[in-house]
Scaffold this motif. Sequence first.
Motif, PDB file in Angstrom:
ATOM      1  N   ARG A   1      -5.914  10.535   3.011  1.00 23.18           N
ATOM      2  CA  ARG A   1      -6.781   9.340   3.506  1.00 23.18           C
ATOM      3  C   ARG A   1      -7.137   7.662   2.688  1.00 23.18           C
ATOM      4  NH1 ARG A   1      -9.725  11.916   8.079  1.00 23.18           N
ATOM      5  NH2 ARG A   1     -10.177  12.812   5.915  1.00 23.18           N
ATOM      6  N   LEU A   2      -7.925   9.144   1.123  1.00 17.75           N
ATOM      7  CA  LEU A   2      -9.014   8.015   0.295  1.00 17.75           C
ATOM      8  C   LEU A   2      -7.698   7.596  -0.456  1.00 17.75           C
ATOM      9  CD1 LEU A   2     -11.577  10.276  -0.892  1.00 17.75           C
ATOM     10  CD2 LEU A   2     -11.528   8.699   0.221  1.00 17.75           C
TER      11      LEU A   2
ATOM     12  N   VAL B   1      -4.616   6.250   0.509  1.00 16.62           N
ATOM     13  CA  VAL B   1      -3.876   5.232   1.066  1.00 16.62           C
ATOM     14  C   VAL B   1      -5.414   3.803   1.350  1.00 16.62           C
ATOM     15  CG1 VAL B   1      -4.276   3.730   3.716  1.00 16.62           C
ATOM     16  CG2 VAL B   1      -2.414   6.548   2.943  1.00 16.62           C
ATOM     17  N   MET B   2      -6.242   4.264   1.225  1.00 15.54           N
ATOM     18  CA  MET B   2      -8.175   3.650   1.402  1.00 15.54           C
ATOM     19  C   MET B   2      -7.759   2.533  -0.297  1.00 15.54           C
ATOM     20  SD  MET B   2     -11.121   3.172  -0.472  1.00 15.54           S
ATOM     21  CE  MET B   2     -11.510   4.851  -1.093  1.00 15.54           C
ATOM     22  N   SER B   3      -7.074   3.550  -0.825  1.00 20.18           N
ATOM     23  CA  SER B   3      -7.113   2.894  -2.459  1.00 20.18           C
ATOM     24  C   SER B   3      -5.818   1.277  -2.635  1.00 20.18           C
ATOM     25  CB  SER B   3      -7.191   3.213  -3.708  1.00 20.18           C
ATOM     26  OG  SER B   3      -8.169   4.439  -3.664  1.00 20.18           O
ATOM     27  N   GLU B   4      -4.735   2.385  -1.995  1.00 15.02           N
ATOM     28  CA  GLU B   4      -3.427   1.604  -1.677  1.00 15.02           C
ATOM     29  C   GLU B   4      -4.348   0.168  -1.077  1.00 15.02           C
ATOM     30  OE1 GLU B   4      -0.470   4.810  -2.519  1.00 15.02           O
ATOM     31  OE2 GLU B   4      -1.307   3.548  -0.096  1.00 15.02           O
ATOM     32  N   ALA B   5      -4.877  -0.094   0.266  1.00 18.85           N
ATOM     33  CA  ALA B   5      -5.023  -0.691   1.158  1.00 18.85           C
ATOM     34  C   ALA B   5      -5.943  -1.603   0.511  1.00 18.85           C
ATOM     35  CB  ALA B   5      -6.006  -0.280   2.088  1.00 18.85           C
ATOM     36  N   PHE B   6      -7.352  -1.904   0.014  1.00 20.45           N
ATOM     37  CA  PHE B   6      -7.809  -2.177  -1.158  1.00 20.45           C
ATOM     38  C   PHE B   6      -7.508  -2.896  -2.427  1.00 20.45           C
ATOM     39  CE2 PHE B   6     -11.316  -0.786   1.336  1.00 20.45           C
ATOM     40  CZ  PHE B   6     -11.908  -1.865   1.883  1.00 20.45           C
TER      41      PHE B   6
ATOM     42  N   ARG C   1      -6.339  -1.432  -5.400  1.00 22.95           N
ATOM     43  CA  ARG C   1      -6.375   0.075  -6.230  1.00 22.95           C
ATOM     44  C   ARG C   1      -5.426  -0.092  -7.459  1.00 22.95           C
ATOM     45  NH1 ARG C   1     -10.614  -1.920  -7.871  1.00 22.95           N
ATOM     46  NH2 ARG C   1      -9.633  -3.694  -6.751  1.00 22.95           N
TER      47      ARG C   1
ATOM     48  N   ALA D   1      -1.609  -4.284   5.767  1.00 19.31           N
ATOM     49  CA  ALA D   1      -2.235  -4.281   4.554  1.00 19.31           C
ATOM     50  C   ALA D   1      -0.764  -3.351   3.450  1.00 19.31           C
ATOM     51  CB  ALA D   1      -2.510  -2.730   4.783  1.00 19.31           C
TER      52      ALA D   1
ATOM     53  N   VAL E   1       0.437  -0.806   2.728  1.00 20.05           N
ATOM     54  CA  VAL E   1       0.515   0.439   3.063  1.00 20.05           C
ATOM     55  C   VAL E   1       1.127   1.309   3.167  1.00 20.05           C
ATOM     56  CG1 VAL E   1      -1.851   0.242   1.898  1.00 20.05           C
ATOM     57  CG2 VAL E   1      -1.261   1.342   4.501  1.00 20.05           C
TER      58      VAL E   1
ATOM     59  N   PHE F   1     -11.589   1.647   8.188  1.00 19.90           N
ATOM     60  CA  PHE F   1     -10.540   2.895   8.565  1.00 19.90           C
ATOM     61  C   PHE F   1     -11.237   3.063  10.221  1.00 19.90           C
ATOM     62  CE2 PHE F   1      -9.791   1.967   4.390  1.00 19.90           C
ATOM     63  CZ  PHE F   1      -8.385   1.589   4.631  1.00 19.90           C
TER      64      PHE F   1
ATOM     65  N   ARG G   1     -14.231   6.752   5.208  1.00 20.16           N
ATOM     66  CA  ARG G   1     -12.984   7.391   3.837  1.00 20.16           C
ATOM     67  C   ARG G   1     -14.089   6.394   2.280  1.00 20.16           C
ATOM     68  NH1 ARG G   1      -7.515   5.865   5.797  1.00 20.16           N
ATOM     69  NH2 ARG G   1      -7.123   6.555   7.595  1.00 20.16           N
TER      70      ARG G   1
ATOM     71  N   TYR H   1     -16.368   0.213  -6.224  1.00 17.73           N
ATOM     72  CA  TYR H   1     -14.873   0.195  -6.441  1.00 17.73           C
ATOM     73  C   TYR H   1     -14.509  -0.061  -5.743  1.00 17.73           C
ATOM     74  CZ  TYR H   1     -11.119   4.011  -6.128  1.00 17.73           C
ATOM     75  OH  TYR H   1      -9.513   4.609  -6.336  1.00 17.73           O
TER      76      TYR H   1
END
Lengths: 281, 254
Positions: A172-173, A175-180, A182, B57, B59, B82, B86, B99
């Motif tokens: 999930r981290l 996915v979070m990175s991809e969404a932002f 990174r 998004a 993803v 989310f 996360r 980050y």
Amino acid sequence: MSAAVPSAPEATSAHSVRELRRAVRRRWGFRLSVLLGWAAFVGVWYVVSLYLLTPQQLPQPHVVATEAGELLSQRDFGRNFQASILRVVAGFLLALLASVGLGLLIAYNRWWRRFLVNTLLFLVSVPTVSFAILSLLVLGVSPMGPILNAMIVTTPYITMNLAQGLTGVDRRLIVMSEAFGRTRAQMITGILVPASLLSVLGGTRLAFAVAWRVGLLTEVFASADGIGLQIRRSFESYDIRGMLAWALLFIVIMLLIENLVFRQLERLLSRWRSPDGGAAP
Amino acid sequence: MATVLIENLTKVYPPTLNNPTQVQALGGLSMSITGNVFVAVVGPSGSGKTTLLNIVAGVERATAGSVRALQEGVPARVGYVFQEPRLLPWRTVVDNMLYVQDRKSDRSRREAEFYLQMVGLSDVADLYPSQLSGGMQQRVGIARAFLVNPDVLLLDEPFSHLDALTGRSLRDYMQRIWLQTRKTALFVTHDVTEAVELADRIVMLRPGGTAYDDIAVDLPRPRRHDDPAVRDMQDEVLRRFDAMGAAVRFGAHA
């Protein structure tokens, strides 16, 4: 008759002082128990050397400690110690490099995982003395023997821990990175490396201890200098005092590295896990 | 002004070892969002709500159809809140915020602290996530999404993992920040109460991921959960769900 009832803040403060004292007592109690353990070990050693064996078979602890002190003051010690530690560190660093590649393959490729896990398990199960003898046969008396052996024997430990760390990363981290938005490099440095660092360190501690043992064992058989060779020379001249003194110095060095390097590193890397964020001393 | 154009969006998950039949999450969904509006997408489990956000998004990929999120004709910047916070556990709160920032400078740190202040967390910037409660972590997640100055804000049931009181408090924070920033927001939820409290428009999805209804929520802001007008609107939305014959019952908080 009236009892003095403390107000709420006073009661809380008294409670935390009590808790603090209890924690301090627990900490000192623990340290004392460790010291007692060591004292018991030395005591048993004395009993065995005084009543069960002769001083030639097992010298008393203070004799060995004096001999170790004398060794420390000799120039030979520095030379042999430097030779041993450089080989172990070199083998260990090579293992670390190899483990990064192998760990990535195991974590992200099914075929390589199948192949490498079995191969690494095989390497772990081979007796370390076999590698020492093999290096003597193949390389002769060479500094490369301890380096290669330290590398071969420690690589499985570091690799498996790294692979475990990488596969345990919370998806999930990512996915979070991809969404932002990174980048891959940001995800590697921001997530994969820190997420696997602690388990790598766990493997590294064990691997370093193994590297020391293997490196020294190889020196016993196939080296022109180093602590291993000194232990062998003491053995050949039936100098148990010298052998134990070298072994004692070896143990002290191991403990120093463990406590001054690895434990501090672990404390630094895992401070986010502690409830106070590592603020407590 | 941001625009989100969703045309004939279809997402089918292929069969897996655990689930031998293919699953259709979205079945030709079309909708558009234009301007600084707060749109809630409400639907039962299996109506493709989270899939929709993930595709917006970037993803996840759509099986068919298209999604375009644009700001003045160029791809929009997206902020995502989310279901769970996360956060990176090994980074402090402020480092978690940084980050997602492209540039690390004193200015970006000040911006991060500004958004932390907006969610009432200015004094925890240097703590680790493990030192915060679940509600505080989620507030960091909200602040992080606003920090990237998103053209489109995506919210995937951000209050569903919290207890009722914390959830209500976070909805108040969200409403307050949104009123200050007025970002185009796409908010996915299965909770009608949340949807009515926050949204200007509610799009109802049916199982299988197709739109059933599109309701305008024309109520003054800030809204309160106990406002009679809000409650009437909730009842109205629930009535329409009943009419849809949804298999899953959606509970509004009393």
